[in-house]
Design a protein around this motif. Structure first.
Motif, short mmCIF file in Angstrom:
data_model
loop_
_atom_site.label_atom_id
_atom_site.label_comp_id
_atom_site.label_asym_id
_atom_site.label_seq_id
_atom_site.Cartn_x
_atom_site.Cartn_y
_atom_site.Cartn_z
N GLY A 110 61.57 -9.43 23.07
CA GLY A 110 61.66 -7.57 22.82
C GLY A 110 60.82 -7.75 22.67
O GLY A 110 58.64 -8.44 22.83
N VAL A 111 59.79 -6.60 21.90
CA VAL A 111 58.51 -5.35 22.27
C VAL A 111 58.00 -6.36 20.94
O VAL A 111 58.03 -5.98 20.15
N LEU A 112 57.43 -6.94 20.07
CA LEU A 112 56.29 -7.68 19.36
C LEU A 112 55.44 -6.36 18.99
O LEU A 112 54.78 -6.28 19.13
N PRO A 113 55.31 -6.56 17.78
CA PRO A 113 54.19 -5.52 16.95
C PRO A 113 52.81 -6.71 17.35
O PRO A 113 52.81 -7.43 16.98
N GLU A 114 51.71 -5.62 17.08
CA GLU A 114 50.58 -5.81 17.20
C GLU A 114 50.35 -6.80 15.56
O GLU A 114 50.91 -6.71 14.94
N ARG A 115 50.05 -8.29 16.05
CA ARG A 115 49.14 -8.87 15.12
C ARG A 115 50.81 -9.71 14.44
O ARG A 115 50.45 -10.40 13.63
N VAL B 238 54.81 -17.32 20.23
CA VAL B 238 54.86 -15.40 21.75
C VAL B 238 54.53 -14.85 19.95
O VAL B 238 55.39 -14.11 19.39
N ALA B 239 53.30 -13.97 20.85
CA ALA B 239 52.91 -12.93 20.21
C ALA B 239 52.10 -11.93 20.56
O ALA B 239 51.71 -12.04 21.89
N LYS B 240 51.61 -10.46 19.86
CA LYS B 240 50.90 -10.03 20.66
C LYS B 240 49.24 -9.59 19.72
O LYS B 240 49.46 -9.70 18.65
N ARG B 241 48.29 -9.92 20.74
CA ARG B 241 46.48 -10.44 19.75
C ARG B 241 46.29 -9.17 20.49
O ARG B 241 45.88 -8.66 21.51
N GLY B 242 45.41 -8.05 19.91
CA GLY B 242 44.86 -6.88 21.29
C GLY B 242 45.19 -6.41 21.32
O GLY B 242 44.45 -5.59 22.91
N GLY B 243 47.01 -5.92 21.71
CA GLY B 243 47.18 -5.25 22.92
C GLY B 243 48.26 -5.62 23.72
O GLY B 243 48.77 -5.29 24.67
N HIS B 244 47.56 -7.41 23.93
CA HIS B 244 47.69 -8.08 25.13
C HIS B 244 48.96 -9.55 24.39
O HIS B 244 49.25 -10.02 23.05
N ASP B 245 50.11 -9.74 25.22
CA ASP B 245 51.20 -10.59 24.77
C ASP B 245 50.39 -11.86 24.92
O ASP B 245 50.06 -11.58 26.23
N ILE B 246 50.56 -12.23 24.35
CA ILE B 246 50.66 -14.05 24.05
C ILE B 246 51.58 -15.04 24.66
O ILE B 246 51.96 -15.22 23.64
N VAL C 210 42.05 -3.83 15.67
CA VAL C 210 41.40 -2.16 15.73
C VAL C 210 42.26 -1.99 13.66
O VAL C 210 43.31 -2.74 13.43
N TYR C 211 41.45 -2.40 12.53
CA TYR C 211 42.11 -2.79 11.67
C TYR C 211 41.37 -1.14 10.83
O TYR C 211 41.04 -1.15 10.91
N ASP C 212 42.75 -0.74 9.83
CA ASP C 212 42.31 -0.21 8.77
C ASP C 212 41.49 -0.50 7.42
O ASP C 212 42.42 -1.14 6.88
N ALA C 213 40.46 0.53 7.21
CA ALA C 213 39.66 -0.44 5.97
C ALA C 213 40.02 1.07 5.14
O ALA C 213 40.19 1.66 5.17
N PRO C 214 40.42 -0.43 3.92
CA PRO C 214 40.74 0.74 2.79
C PRO C 214 39.44 1.07 1.87
O PRO C 214 39.62 2.21 0.96
N GLY C 215 38.62 0.48 1.63
CA GLY C 215 37.76 0.29 0.94
C GLY C 215 36.47 -0.68 1.53
O GLY C 215 36.51 -1.20 2.38
N ARG C 216 35.48 -0.34 0.44
CA ARG C 216 34.04 -1.30 0.51
C ARG C 216 34.28 -1.87 -1.21
O ARG C 216 34.49 -1.39 -1.81
N ILE C 217 33.26 -2.78 -1.05
CA ILE C 217 33.24 -3.73 -1.85
C ILE C 217 31.91 -4.17 -2.44
O ILE C 217 30.86 -4.10 -1.74
N GLU C 218 31.17 -3.57 -3.62
CA GLU C 218 29.59 -3.34 -3.77
C GLU C 218 29.41 -4.42 -4.76
O GLU C 218 30.32 -4.89 -5.47
N PHE C 219 28.38 -4.89 -4.64
CA PHE C 219 27.64 -5.96 -4.98
C PHE C 219 26.63 -6.51 -5.86
O PHE C 219 25.36 -5.88 -4.58
N GLU C 220 26.08 -7.03 -6.01
CA GLU C 220 24.39 -7.38 -5.66
C GLU C 220 24.07 -8.68 -6.36
O GLU C 220 24.74 -10.13 -6.84
N LEU C 221 23.06 -9.45 -5.89
CA LEU C 221 23.29 -10.61 -4.88
C LEU C 221 21.22 -11.02 -5.67
O LEU C 221 20.58 -10.83 -4.72
N PRO D 125 39.51 -11.68 15.28
CA PRO D 125 38.11 -10.79 15.02
C PRO D 125 36.50 -11.54 14.07
O PRO D 125 36.97 -12.09 13.51
N LEU D 126 35.38 -9.94 14.86
CA LEU D 126 34.69 -10.25 14.38
C LEU D 126 34.02 -9.42 12.93
O LEU D 126 35.16 -8.79 12.91
N PRO D 127 33.44 -9.88 12.37
CA PRO D 127 32.61 -8.99 11.12
C PRO D 127 32.77 -7.03 12.33
O PRO D 127 32.27 -7.19 12.75
#
Length: 274
Positions: A88-93, A107-115, A168-179, A249-251
């Motif tokens: 059947g049709v597989l969901p992304e990731r 059997v998987a889907k990555r980046g819109g492609h079945d593999i 494609v990911y839905d980013a919910p927010g960011r993390i702020e920190f000090e180093l 994925p890359l950052p």
């Protein structure tokens, strides 16, 4: 007394890190883990056969299907299948692991492609695996940060270890920190557990002592005030650090830290790491 408490805390910190490290290594070297992958095949509407998987494979508008030869069978979700089987049709990731003897056919889907990605326990990369080098755990790299949620999740397109592929990911927010007195931030993606976060990043050690393309840190759900712990001691390698048969994925560009993060996992021996 203070010295004894500090020593005990350090020992507990180190033991917790060792538990995490062993879990990472065990998952990686599982009989059907990423080191067991023997091929990465991109499906289309043409029937294709592969040397390390049974049957003839194709995909189309109705999803992935396989036509098994006489005498061949797969076990899919606990049921034996013969002849033609439709995944059947597989969901992304998403994906399905079909058992074939002592192997697993992913059997998987990555980046819109079945593999199709066979995993064999006797794969040379897995049988020769000798563990991943890592920095010694150090509490200075367990940083307290602040999670800042976006008004709405931001669709974020990132590249992949495979040229031409995008995630494609839905980013919910960011993390702020000090180093070391420097203010930094990292875009966060959803983690595996509800409310948790995942941070893909590179830093000034990338390509020197750590894998060039990416590392990832998991973050527990933020506190009510947004407080999070960003523990770079647990900066892990993605599968692409070990094998070219991964689609990691890359950052995003903003997660390329200009400072060295001398913590976490180093370049794998499989990629020339010491």
């Amino acid at each position: 007394m203070t010295t004894q408490v500090t020593s005990a805390d350090l020992q507990a910190f180190t033991e917790d890190w060792l538990d995490w490290y062993r879990t990472q290594e065990e998952r990686l070297a599982d009989p059907h883990g990423f080191l067991a992958i023997t091929g990465l095949y991109w499906l289309d509407d043409r029937p294709q056969r592969f040397p390390d998987a049974p049957g003839t494979w194709r995909t189309g508008s109705d999803g992935v299907s396989v036509a098994l030869d006489d005498g061949e069978e797969l076990v899919v979700e606990g049921s034996q299948v013969r002849g033609e089987h439709h995944f059947g049709v597989l969901p992304e990731r998403g994906g399905v692991n079909a058992v074939w003897g002592n192997a697993v056919i992913e059997v998987a889907k990555r980046g819109g492609h079945d593999i199709v990605r066979p995993r064999h326990p006797d794969a040379p990369l897995r049988t020769a695996f000798a563990g991943t080098p890592a920095y010694a755990p150090d509490p200075r790299w367990a940083l307290t940060g602040r999670y800042v949620a976006f008004d709405e999740p931001r669709p974020t397109t990132v590249g992949a270890a495979v040229e031409g592929l995008e995630h494609v990911y839905d980013a919910p927010g960011r993390i702020e920190f000090e180093l070391d007195g420097r203010s930094l931030s990292l875009t966060a993606f959803p983690g595996h557990a509800p409310g948790s976060l995942s941070v893909l990043f590179t830093d000034a050690t990338s390509g020197v002592t750590t894998y060039a393309a990416n590392r990832v840190v998991g973050v527990e759900p933020p506190g009510a005030d947004g407080t999070v712990v960003l523990d770079f001691n647990r900066a892990a390698n993605l599968p692409c650090a070990y094998t070219d048969l991964a689609t990691c994925p890359l950052p995003p560009a903003e997660n390329r830290l200009p400072v060295p993060i001398e913590a976490g996992l180093k370049i794998p021996r499989e990629r020339g790491g010491a």
